[in-house]
Design a protein around this motif. Structure first.
Motif: not given
Length: 148
Positions: A79-80, A105-107, A111-112, A133-137
């Motif tokens: 992830v960026p 939050t997890l990613v 750091g998962f 990806w959808r959550a980031r959008a």
């Protein structure tokens, strides 16, 4: 449980410690703690349960030895990086649906990796990748909206 999840737990710890011997020691400690806690386990996803124990074992190790571990490079996590003000980020996260907030939050905060999140949630890696990806959008829409 050990045979099925050893590679996941050891890989999680190896990415964070970057020391194969330490990662194996911590993975062994994780399974010892899991065995001791097995009576209190309420069921659910064993991979998620073991990864939480592994994270706690790692935190205990860092506290005991007062060493700092290098954070993995964002590219290693798939992830960026996000370079934003933390209060604005928290506000945008709070306005997201629970599923989006949980994935981000997890990613990003815990750091998962996407593979680890997939194991924790019982979903396929590709489904988690799409959901993140959808959550980031959705986050970008909320975060970018008032600040444009």
């Amino acid at each position: 449980m050990y045979r099925e999840h050893w590679a996941l737990v050891c890989g999680f710890l190896l990415r964070r410690t970057r020391d194969p011997h330490l990662a194996e020691d911590l993975a062994q400690e994780t399974f010892v703690k899991a065995t001791r806690a097995l009576l209190g386990w309420r069921g659910g996803n064993p991979a998620a349960w073991l990864l939480v124990i592994a994270r706690n074992v790692l935190v205990d190790q860092v506290r005991r030895h007062r060493r700092e571990l290098d954070l993995p490079h964002p590219d290693e996590l798939g992830v960026p990086p996000l370079h934003v003000e933390s209060l604005a980020v928290r506000d945008a996260l709070d306005r997201l649906p629970e599923e989006h907030r949980r994935l981000l939050t997890l990613v990003y905060f815990e750091g998962f990796s996407l593979v680890e999140v997939a194991a924790m949630t019982g979903r396929k890696h590709t489904a988690v990748k799409t959901a993140v990806w959808r959550a980031r959008a959705a986050f970008a829409d909320l975060y970018g909206g008032p600040h444009d």
